[in-house]
Write an enzyme that holds these catalytic residues in place. Structure first.
Site, PDB file in Angstrom:
ATOM      1  N   LYS A 559       4.088  31.416 -15.970  1.00 31.28           N
ATOM      2  CA  LYS A 559       3.786  32.743 -15.413  1.00 31.28           C
ATOM      3  C   LYS A 559       2.952  33.473 -16.445  1.00 31.28           C
ATOM      4  O   LYS A 559       2.827  33.005 -17.579  1.00 31.28           O
ATOM      5  CB  LYS A 559       5.076  33.520 -15.136  1.00 31.28           C
ATOM      6  CG  LYS A 559       6.065  33.497 -16.319  1.00 31.28           C
ATOM      7  CD  LYS A 559       7.353  34.229 -16.006  1.00 31.28           C
ATOM      8  CE  LYS A 559       8.331  33.439 -15.193  1.00 31.28           C
ATOM      9  NZ  LYS A 559       8.496  33.920 -13.834  1.00 31.28           N
ATOM     10  N   ARG A 560       2.377  34.629 -16.072  1.00 30.08           N
ATOM     11  CA  ARG A 560       1.648  35.414 -17.062  1.00 30.08           C
ATOM     12  C   ARG A 560       2.553  35.708 -18.261  1.00 30.08           C
ATOM     13  O   ARG A 560       3.783  35.815 -18.119  1.00 30.08           O
ATOM     14  CB  ARG A 560       1.160  36.719 -16.435  1.00 30.08           C
ATOM     15  CG  ARG A 560       0.012  36.528 -15.469  1.00 30.08           C
ATOM     16  CD  ARG A 560      -1.227  35.987 -16.168  1.00 30.08           C
ATOM     17  NE  ARG A 560      -1.823  36.984 -17.025  1.00 30.08           N
ATOM     18  CZ  ARG A 560      -2.880  37.730 -16.694  1.00 30.08           C
ATOM     19  NH1 ARG A 560      -3.469  37.569 -15.523  1.00 30.08           N
ATOM     20  NH2 ARG A 560      -3.363  38.634 -17.528  1.00 30.08           N
ATOM     21  N   LYS A 565       8.737  39.589 -19.106  1.00 32.37           N
ATOM     22  CA  LYS A 565       9.092  38.263 -18.572  1.00 32.37           C
ATOM     23  C   LYS A 565       9.861  37.446 -19.604  1.00 32.37           C
ATOM     24  O   LYS A 565      10.406  36.390 -19.295  1.00 32.37           O
ATOM     25  CB  LYS A 565       7.839  37.516 -18.111  1.00 32.37           C
ATOM     26  CG  LYS A 565       7.127  38.207 -16.938  1.00 32.37           C
ATOM     27  CD  LYS A 565       5.879  37.451 -16.523  1.00 32.37           C
ATOM     28  CE  LYS A 565       5.032  38.189 -15.511  1.00 32.37           C
ATOM     29  NZ  LYS A 565       5.498  38.030 -14.111  1.00 32.37           N
ATOM     30  N   LYS A 671       8.592  28.996  -5.561  1.00 30.98           N
ATOM     31  CA  LYS A 671       7.871  27.717  -5.550  1.00 30.98           C
ATOM     32  C   LYS A 671       8.691  26.650  -6.251  1.00 30.98           C
ATOM     33  O   LYS A 671       8.792  25.501  -5.777  1.00 30.98           O
ATOM     34  CB  LYS A 671       6.510  27.867  -6.251  1.00 30.98           C
ATOM     35  CG  LYS A 671       5.549  28.768  -5.503  1.00 30.98           C
ATOM     36  CD  LYS A 671       4.387  29.268  -6.358  1.00 30.98           C
ATOM     37  CE  LYS A 671       3.738  30.478  -5.680  1.00 30.98           C
ATOM     38  NZ  LYS A 671       2.798  31.204  -6.537  1.00 30.98           N
TER      39      LYS A 671
END
Ligand code: 26V
Length: 839
Positions: A559-560, A565, A671
């Site tokens: 992910k970024r 995060k 996903k």
């Protein structure tokens, strides 16, 4: 227009058997690309094949638009500054059911389909989640036969390419159009004038009514490029219309005559800069004038186009909300609200109330973030200079809105301040989120928690005024790309066991539950996973020269890179595992391959430092013979849609470890779970709903909840206590601090230590560390029980039905758009008579 006899029509554009496709490929190679099979390079074959497939979309595309026109249906317009589409060829092949024939045709030409597919450049016209969501939504709109069009910008340079130099990110320009883009149709006749600057002239007509003219503005042209968006196993092919900036006159003649040729060319280049480059999601550059110009540029062109199409068919502007619904993907296109008002007021001379009623019923707004620093606002001064008439309209919208609030809640100045579109603290700014909420019929959050927080916090006052406006529509992902295309091994297995209806109806995956305890099925499921891991291992060998072992547990965070995060939390965990191995206290640790990937915004120095740390830590661990058999860590550079399709099917464990309350939804989490990875996650965004669906026992949940985070923050959180009291945590932090991973420069990571320990650890990394380690221990134990893990993995895939973007789009259609499907018959007529004058 005369009727066209389809049988007389060149058959080369239609045939579907391998012979016909082979002939078409040869024809396209010769007549479109201008090469023969002897001189053709690989890319020529890719383009030839893409044209052949595109040809087979065109009749459906045209028929789709004719049937929308005939039906008089309500149209959905999805306005987004980003569409992260990725590759198109394989998607188109599968959607129209041509893959096998093409594979065979290519084989006869001595070519390998997989190899050709791998040469296509990603269309990376987006940063991450928000842009990829837009692409998934377009896929579902088409698959569900809904009349939707995407509008955005045709950036010449999409998301930058990430490379590593000395363990650090370097950004390289990505000119995805260099080798040509066979999917787009330039429409030089579809151009609109876009204005910036100038001033507003006020005048009165004979009846004494006041009017406004925006004059003396500079002019840029927007030219359309169309990309067909085919639905899966349907005749529907929708349109993505992207705008490219052109100078309004190729060179300014006056300038030219004075001999100032260079200045004239410079001005042309300046105008055309508008659609040159996608802005990387970077708060530091969020304020740039060019970004606001991009927003207005594509919004103005799109609204002109939408209204042209509407007026071709309908007379009264009052009918707009009945026939048009516009979805604003975040606040980025929210200047559309004053722009529609301007058109209705100034061009069509509607009364304010009438214009406002129309506008307010037409727009809807999706919010994608709660982070206060990510909520857009523009200086009033800039808006006044660039869009003077819009600024006036915004002030008037605000004045009228605050007046109604005053009637409802007299004497509440604080409330007015919070609700105002204008932030009056310091230099005045336009709060785009407030504008978007006020100007929209529906506002939606992208997961249940996110929507709750919007209602309780970010938009609490608006929610009190109108409790109906904010709705939840949890994000989803398209099963076409994220399972059917990306994971051949698993989708092949699913086809054998439950058929293939799941591709269009993901709830069918439920039927897998019956096999969760079946040991033969478990083995086949895990064999598919192993094959995906082996494929990824081959790719990392080929592209990075790194070996990874498909027999280890693949533990993935892609992910970024962003502090919220918490890739740093992951790094602290890896260092802890490493220390335990070195200390000989981890005999039960199953061999792990820790994979990370993601881009940092070029100006986000902390995120870049985190990438460097990941690579520095990986270098130490991977080169230490003590840990090597049990632990390997790899940063996969240039994470994009295509690498996601390689990595995600190979994951056993999915790291979704954001600070609770900060990740609006996440879609990578969906996903990964869909592809049979178990989630190790906080109770954040859509993780919560994923956990509800897959069951607590099949999800490694840990960490503080959003409420607990908020309370801790209020009560004064002190990360130093964790540093002092948790010996393993202290050791990991001290190693970073003392240069264990950066011996040539022990000070390299001081900024990280400062942020985690001295500056209050805003993202509460240390507070969640111990719980994270414990949940890792639970995952480790489960993985040692092969059957139990396989069962849990199967149940993850089985439970993902509701995360199909088809469900998401159905929710939008029902709760927000009020739009209905228009399935249409297969037509073999080209240019059937109608009043429809094209798109
Ligand atoms: C902000 C900016 C600021 C200035 C320059 C360019 C730029 C581009 C994008 C953004 C906002 C990004 C917001 C975003 O991507 N949110 C993500 O949306 C996903 C889809 O709803 C969601 O799954 C993620 O949780 C959320 O972070």
């Amino acid at each position: 227009m005369s009727e066209f006899d389809p049988d007389a029509f060149e058959h080369d554009y239609r045939g579907t058997d391998p012979d016909e496709i082979q002939r078409s490929i040869n024809n396209r190679l010769v007549y479109t690309i201008g090469k023969d099979p002897y001189t053709a390079v690989d890319h020529d074959w890719l383009n030839a094949l893409s044209y052949v497939v595109r040809d087979r979309l065109i009749e459906r595309w045209m028929e789709t638009h004719r049937s929308y026109y005939r039906s008089g249906t309500k149209r959905i317009y999805y306005l987004s500054l980003e569409f992260l589409v990725g590759r198109s060829l394989n998607n188109a092949l599968l959607n129209i059911g041509f893959r096998d024939s093409c594979e065979e045709a290519l084989k006869r030409l001595g070519l390998d389909l997989e190899e050709i597919l791998g040469m296509e450049h990603d269309a990376a016209l987006g940063n991450g989640g928000l842009g990829r969501l837009a692409a998934c939504i377009l896929d579902s709109i088409a698959t569900l036969d809904l009349p939707g069009t995407g509008y955005g910008i045709r950036y010449e340079y999409g998301m930058f390419r990430q490379a590593l130099e000395e363990n650090q990110q370097v950004e390289l320009p990505e000119s995805w159009l260099k080798a040509g883009n066979p999917w787009e149709f330039p429409r030089p006749e579809v151009v609109y004038k876009i204005h910036f600057g100038g001033r507003v002239m006020e005048y009165q007509d004979k009846k004494g009514r006041r009017h406004h003219d925006w004059i003396d503005a500079e002019e840029v042209l927007a030219m359309a490029y169309d990309t067909p968006i085919p639905g899966y196993h349907t005749e529907t092919v929708n349109n993505l219309r992207l705008w490219s900036a052109r100078a309004s006159h190729d060179f300014d003649l006056a300038c030219f005559n004075r001999g100032n040729y260079l200045k004239a060319v410079e001005e042309k280049a300046y105008s055309e800069n508008l659609s040159k480059v996608l802005y990387p999601d970077d708060r530091a550059s969020a304020n740039q004038e060019l970004r606001l110009r991009q927003q207005y540029f594509f919004v103005s062109a799109s609204l002109q186009d939408i209204l042209r199409r509407f007026l071709q068919q309908y007379e009264s502007l009052r009918q707009i909300p009945e026939h048009i619904t516009i979805q604003l993907n975040d606040t980025h296109p929210s200047i559309a609200i004053p722009e529609l008002m301007r058109i209705l007021l100034d061009k069509y001379k509607l009364e304010w109330q009438q214009a406002w009623k129309i506008t307010q019923k037409t727009f809807n707004y999706t919010n994608h973030t709660l982070l206060p620093e990510a909520l857009e606002s523009w200086p009033v001064e800039l808006m006044e200079r660039l869009l003077p008439r819009h600024m006036q309209i915004i002030f008037e919208i605000n004045r009228r809105f605050l007046l109604t609030v005053t009637h409802l809640y007299p004497n509440d100045m604080e409330l007015l301040k919070r609700l105002s579109i204008i932030d009056e603290e310091g230099a005045r700014r336009v709060r785009m989120a407030n504008l978007a909420v006020i100007g929209s019929r529906r506002v939606n959050g992208v997961s249940q928690l996110h929507t709750d927080l919007l209602r309780q916090q970010t938009f609490a006052d608006f929610h009190r005024l109108d409790p109906e406006r904010i709705v939840n529509i949890t994000n989803g992902i398209t099963p076409r790309r994220w399972l059917n295309e990306a994971n051949h091994n698993l989708s092949g297995l699913l086809r054998n066991v439950i058929g293939h209806d799941w591709v269009k109806d993901l709830s069918q995956l439920e039927r897998l539950r019956a096999y969760a305890n079946d040991s033969e099925f478990q083995q086949r499921f895990m064999l598919a996973k192993r094959a995906n891991k082996a494929r990824l291992a081959d790719l990392t060998m080929l592209h990075l020269g790194s070996t990874i072992d498909p027999y280890t547990l693949f533990d993935v965070q892609v992910k970024r890179i962003h502090e919220y995060k918490r890739q740093l939390l992951n790094v602290l965990r890896v260092i802890t595992l490493y220390n335990r191995i070195c200390d000989g206290i981890a005999p039960d640790l199953v061999p792990r391959t820790i994979l990370l990937g993601g881009k940092a915004a070029p100006g986000y120095l902390m995120a870049k430092l985190i990438i460097r740390l990941i690579n520095d830590v990986a270098a130490v661990i991977n080169n230490d013979p003590k840990s090597a058999p049990q632990l390997k860590m790899l940063f996969i550079p240039n994470y994009d849609v295509s690498t996601a399709c390689d990595i995600i099917p190979a994951a056993d464990l999915s790291q979704q470890i954001s600070t609770a309350g900060m990740e609006a939804s996440g879609t990578g989490n969906m996903k990964l779970a869909l592809n049979g990875a178990l989630t190790m996650g906080t109770l954040d965004g859509a993780n919560i709903e994923i956990r509800e669906q897959v069951g607590e026992e099949n999800f490694f949940c840990f960490g503080l909840t959003a409420d607990e985070i908020a309370r801790k923050r209020q009560n004064g959180y002190d990360p130093r206590l964790h540093h002092e009291q948790d010996a393993e945590l202290k050791r990991a932090l001290d190693m970073i601090d003392q240069g264990y991973f950066s011996p040539t420069n022990p000070n390299r990571y001081k900024a990280i230590l400062r942020s985690l320990i001295d500056d209050g650890d805003h993202f509460m990394v240390l507070a969640d560390y111990r719980a994270y380690i414990q949940s890792d221990e639970r995952a480790n134990a489960l993985y040692r029980d092969k059957a139990a893990w396989a069962r849990a993995a199967i149940l993850n895939t089985a439970a993902m039905g509701s995360f199909s973007c088809d469900r998401t789009v159905n929710d939008y259609a029902r709760l927000v758009w009020g739009a209905v499907p228009i399935p249409h018959r297969k037509s073999r007529r080209i240019g059937r008579k109608s009043n429809h004058r094209g798109e």
